[in-house]
Design a protein around this motif. Structure first.
Motif, PDB file in Angstrom:
ATOM      1  N   ILE A   1      46.720  41.045  35.750  1.00 10.80           N
ATOM      2  CA  ILE A   1      46.665  39.928  34.807  1.00 10.80           C
ATOM      3  C   ILE A   1      45.312  39.269  35.080  1.00 10.80           C
ATOM      4  CG2 ILE A   1      47.870  37.871  33.955  1.00 10.80           C
ATOM      5  CD1 ILE A   1      49.738  40.256  34.005  1.00 10.80           C
ATOM      6  N   THR A   2      44.363  39.416  34.149  1.00  8.77           N
ATOM      7  CA  THR A   2      42.993  38.983  34.450  1.00  8.77           C
ATOM      8  C   THR A   2      42.764  37.496  34.139  1.00  8.77           C
ATOM      9  OG1 THR A   2      42.050  39.516  32.299  1.00  8.77           O
ATOM     10  CG2 THR A   2      42.167  41.319  33.896  1.00  8.77           C
ATOM     11  N   HIS A   3      41.564  37.069  34.506  1.00  7.67           N
ATOM     12  CA  HIS A   3      41.154  35.667  34.422  1.00  7.67           C
ATOM     13  C   HIS A   3      41.612  34.941  33.157  1.00  7.67           C
ATOM     14  CE1 HIS A   3      38.495  36.286  37.818  1.00  7.67           C
ATOM     15  NE2 HIS A   3      38.009  37.346  37.225  1.00  7.67           N
ATOM     16  N   MET A   4      42.177  33.785  33.367  1.00  8.99           N
ATOM     17  CA  MET A   4      42.513  32.834  32.300  1.00  8.99           C
ATOM     18  C   MET A   4      43.539  33.338  31.299  1.00  8.99           C
ATOM     19  SD  MET A   4      38.932  30.920  31.619  1.00  8.99           S
ATOM     20  CE  MET A   4      38.359  29.664  32.758  1.00  8.99           C
ATOM     21  N   SER A   5      44.273  34.391  31.649  1.00 11.49           N
ATOM     22  CA  SER A   5      45.357  34.815  30.763  1.00 11.49           C
ATOM     23  C   SER A   5      46.509  33.817  30.868  1.00 11.49           C
ATOM     24  CB  SER A   5      45.906  36.177  31.179  1.00 11.49           C
ATOM     25  OG  SER A   5      44.888  37.109  31.256  1.00 11.49           O
ATOM     26  N   LEU A   6      47.309  33.774  29.800  1.00  9.11           N
ATOM     27  CA  LEU A   6      48.489  32.906  29.772  1.00  9.11           C
ATOM     28  C   LEU A   6      49.715  33.785  29.530  1.00  9.11           C
ATOM     29  CD1 LEU A   6      49.979  30.155  29.506  1.00  9.11           C
ATOM     30  CD2 LEU A   6      49.212  30.090  27.139  1.00  9.11           C
ATOM     31  N   ASN A  19      24.071  23.803  29.595  1.00 10.73           N
ATOM     32  CA  ASN A  19      25.346  23.087  29.515  1.00 10.73           C
ATOM     33  C   ASN A  19      26.467  24.082  29.241  1.00 10.73           C
ATOM     34  OD1 ASN A  19      24.743  20.020  29.440  1.00 10.73           O
ATOM     35  ND2 ASN A  19      23.182  20.954  28.167  1.00 10.73           N
ATOM     36  N   LEU A  20      27.464  24.071  30.109  1.00  7.34           N
ATOM     37  CA  LEU A  20      28.635  24.915  29.906  1.00  7.34           C
ATOM     38  C   LEU A  20      29.807  23.997  29.597  1.00  7.34           C
ATOM     39  CD1 LEU A  20      26.667  26.779  31.506  1.00  7.34           C
ATOM     40  CD2 LEU A  20      28.622  27.579  32.813  1.00  7.34           C
ATOM     41  N   GLY A  21      30.501  24.264  28.500  1.00 10.01           N
ATOM     42  CA  GLY A  21      31.663  23.450  28.150  1.00 10.01           C
ATOM     43  C   GLY A  21      32.800  23.655  29.132  1.00 10.01           C
ATOM     44  N   SER A  22      33.985  23.219  28.767  1.00 13.26           N
ATOM     45  CA  SER A  22      35.104  23.381  29.692  1.00 13.26           C
ATOM     46  C   SER A  22      35.815  24.707  29.454  1.00 13.26           C
ATOM     47  CB  SER A  22      36.063  22.202  29.580  1.00 13.26           C
ATOM     48  OG  SER A  22      36.515  22.079  28.276  1.00 13.26           O
ATOM     49  N   GLY A  23      36.416  25.222  30.513  1.00 14.78           N
ATOM     50  CA  GLY A  23      37.165  26.473  30.409  1.00 14.78           C
ATOM     51  C   GLY A  23      36.312  27.686  30.118  1.00 14.78           C
ATOM     52  N   VAL A  24      35.031  27.623  30.465  1.00 14.78           N
ATOM     53  CA  VAL A  24      34.142  28.771  30.232  1.00 14.78           C
ATOM     54  C   VAL A  24      34.348  29.796  31.349  1.00 14.78           C
ATOM     55  CG1 VAL A  24      31.689  29.437  30.279  1.00 14.78           C
ATOM     56  CG2 VAL A  24      32.429  27.458  28.926  1.00 14.78           C
ATOM     57  N   LEU A  25      34.288  31.084  30.994  1.00 14.39           N
ATOM     58  CA  LEU A  25      34.450  32.170  31.971  1.00 14.39           C
ATOM     59  C   LEU A  25      33.200  33.037  31.946  1.00 14.39           C
ATOM     60  CD1 LEU A  25      36.196  33.973  33.864  1.00 14.39           C
ATOM     61  CD2 LEU A  25      37.192  34.989  31.821  1.00 14.39           C
ATOM     62  N   ILE A  26      32.499  33.122  33.069  1.00 14.36           N
ATOM     63  CA  ILE A  26      31.293  33.957  33.143  1.00 14.36           C
ATOM     64  C   ILE A  26      31.455  34.929  34.305  1.00 14.36           C
ATOM     65  CG2 ILE A  26      28.781  34.006  33.338  1.00 14.36           C
ATOM     66  CD1 ILE A  26      28.652  31.241  32.227  1.00 14.36           C
ATOM     67  N   LEU A  27      31.376  36.217  34.016  1.00 14.48           N
ATOM     68  CA  LEU A  27      31.603  37.242  35.033  1.00 14.48           C
ATOM     69  C   LEU A  27      30.432  38.190  35.134  1.00 14.48           C
ATOM     70  CD1 LEU A  27      35.233  38.247  34.058  1.00 14.48           C
ATOM     71  CD2 LEU A  27      34.577  37.085  36.130  1.00 14.48           C
ATOM     72  N   GLY A  28      30.225  38.756  36.331  1.00 10.60           N
ATOM     73  CA  GLY A  28      29.185  39.755  36.533  1.00 10.60           C
ATOM     74  C   GLY A  28      27.861  39.092  36.851  1.00 10.60           C
ATOM     75  N   LYS A  29      26.777  39.811  36.535  1.00  6.74           N
ATOM     76  CA  LYS A  29      25.465  39.217  36.771  1.00  6.74           C
ATOM     77  C   LYS A  29      24.841  38.849  35.431  1.00  6.74           C
ATOM     78  CE  LYS A  29      23.215  43.728  36.934  1.00  6.74           C
ATOM     79  NZ  LYS A  29      22.393  44.653  37.725  1.00  6.74           N
ATOM     80  N   GLY A  30      23.768  38.066  35.496  1.00  7.47           N
ATOM     81  CA  GLY A  30      23.113  37.666  34.256  1.00  7.47           C
ATOM     82  C   GLY A  30      22.488  36.304  34.423  1.00  7.47           C
ATOM     83  N   LYS A  31      21.844  35.858  33.358  1.00  9.67           N
ATOM     84  CA  LYS A  31      21.147  34.588  33.421  1.00  9.67           C
ATOM     85  C   LYS A  31      21.494  33.770  32.178  1.00  9.67           C
ATOM     86  CE  LYS A  31      16.957  34.736  35.288  1.00  9.67           C
ATOM     87  NZ  LYS A  31      15.489  34.829  35.478  1.00  9.67           N
ATOM     88  N   THR A  74      33.792  33.228  26.693  1.00 11.72           N
ATOM     89  CA  THR A  74      33.797  34.211  27.784  1.00 11.72           C
ATOM     90  C   THR A  74      32.510  35.029  27.709  1.00 11.72           C
ATOM     91  OG1 THR A  74      36.207  34.397  27.693  1.00 11.72           O
ATOM     92  CG2 THR A  74      35.020  36.206  28.751  1.00 11.72           C
ATOM     93  N   ILE A  75      31.809  35.140  28.822  1.00 14.93           N
ATOM     94  CA  ILE A  75      30.565  35.915  28.871  1.00 14.93           C
ATOM     95  C   ILE A  75      30.708  36.939  29.980  1.00 14.93           C
ATOM     96  CG2 ILE A  75      28.073  35.809  29.296  1.00 14.93           C
ATOM     97  CD1 ILE A  75      28.134  33.004  28.094  1.00 14.93           C
TER      98      ILE A  75
END
Lengths: 141, 187, 141
Positions: B100-105, C70-82, C94-95
């Motif tokens: 169950i990955t990130h932020m799933s509900l 600026n990152l809003g709320s509940g943002v998901l950033i995974l892996g590498k990057g800029k 989600t990025i």
């Protein structure tokens, strides 16, 4: 859909930095960030409600939230501008260096401001840009 | 202050009478919020920032080898149960070796089978997801039963049974993609 | 596209794990998770705002949030990057292993860097999905 109930904050979680003026009758939920860059300010009027996790980041001028305006949760407002009296900003909306007229409504999840800066991303399920899809809330059409 | 109505929903901080049952080999991060009648099987991993609360809908069962990533919420409605693989009734059942990955509900009543993958920020509510299904990202699965081995693409909204029945089967490239994501989390 | 609602974090502090560097002028809301896997790192620049409940997870390289982003709320950033300077990432976006140019905007709720298989999902008999229909207003028109 049932949304898990909110927990009361353990402490005042509002982060305030720079020149920020808040009317005592304004209600600000936990997790809100209010940041005014140098030479900028944030003014929050009477009876304003700001939802959980919203971010207001003023730069290059004054960002004013007028009397009675309501901001949902996760709203992101950047730059300068004025959110007019009793305006309603839906949750997770992004407003960039723009003003909203008094009484106006901004739909949840929308983007107001400089459209030229939007990232163009790959096609989604529907063959529609994610941009259009998210902005219009219209899934796999 | 307004007097709160008797119909106010139960709150997550109210202490349930039943404490979670956790296998010793399971790993539950201290920054996860776990309460109520929840059974956690062997070698389950519960990441920080998760919220698994069996206060209204209960019980929950999370089978062995399953991985619950950061930011996941598992909760259940008071009404509605699913039949777990042990033939008992649950608000939420999650099978073996599922991710169950990130932020799933995952919102009960919900059944998720063995060897499933639920992608980032996807929602499963009032639904059954059969063994070996892959659900990609930002998807909504509600009020349906997804047969075993089906693939749900990113952004899909599957809310009627006809859509669920016509879903494509999982292909090998999908498994390659999900193992990439799993590698990320293991690191 | 459907995006689950924001929820309050179940912890008030920022959780940091691995090699994470944060500029003192960055504003980080409660409940943010910053995790850098081994041989990876997270760098957060000056004046960055990160909204409540966001998750940043660096993997196989450097994940850098440049000055003023600026990152809003509940943002998901995974892996590498800029995430480039002064970029704006809308709430609940989600990025995945991607970079965003300076000044660019990512719409709320969007999904960037998804390389999974695209399939067109069958619609209902009537070709109308009631859930989608109710939400199909186009905003800022």
């Amino acid at each position: 859909m049932y949304v898990p109930p909110l927990r009361p904050p353990n402490h005042d979680d509002t982060y305030i930095s720079g020149e920020v003026t808040i009317d005592p009758s304004a209600a600000i939920a936990p997790g809100v960030l209010l940041q005014a860059s140098p030479n900028s300010q944030i003014i929050i009027g009477a009876g304003v409600c700001i939802g959980m996790g919203s971010i207001l980041h003023a730069y290059e001028g004054i960002l004013e939230i007028e009397t009675g305006a309501n901001l949902g949760s996760g709203v992101l407002i950047l730059g300068k501008g004025k959110i007019g009296a009793n305006a309603c900003i839906g949750s997770t909306a992004t407003i960039l260096s723009s003003s909203i007229e008094p009484q106006q409504i901004v739909l949840p999840g929308s983007l107001i401001g400089d459209k030229s800066r939007i990232v163009v991303v790959q096609k989604t399920v529907a063959g529609i840009d994610t941009i259009n899809e998210t902005a219009s809330f219209s899934p796999e059409e | 202050m307004v007097v709160s109505s008797p119909a106010a929903p139960p709150t997550p901080w109210s202490k349930s009478l039943v404490e979670p049952k956790i296998e010793p080999s399971a790993y539950v991060h201290s920054l996860s919020n776990l309460s109520g009648d929840v059974t956690i099987g062997a070698n389950v991993v519960i990441a920080p920032g998760t919220s698994i609360i069996a206060d209204e809908g209960a019980p929950f069962y999370i089978s062995e080898g399953t991985n619950i990533q950061d930011g996941v919420v598992i909760h259940g409605l008071e009404q509605g149960r699913v039949i777990g693989d042990d033939e008992k009734q649950y608000s939420v059942w999650i099978g073996k070796n599922t991710t169950i990955t990130h932020m799933s509900l995952i919102h009960g009543p919900a059944y998720i089978g063995d060897d499933c993958f639920i992608g980032f920020r996807s929602t499963v509510f009032n639904a059954r997801v059969g063994h070996g299904c892959i659900i990609m990202m930002h998807a909504l699965i509600q009020d349906v039963e997804i047969p075993a081995g089906k693939y749900v693409p990113s952004g899909a909204v599957i809310t009627n049974q006809q859509q669920a029945d016509y879903l494509p089967d999982v292909e090998s490239e999908d498994l390659e993609f999900t193992s990439l994501v799993l590698g990320m989390n293991d690191a």
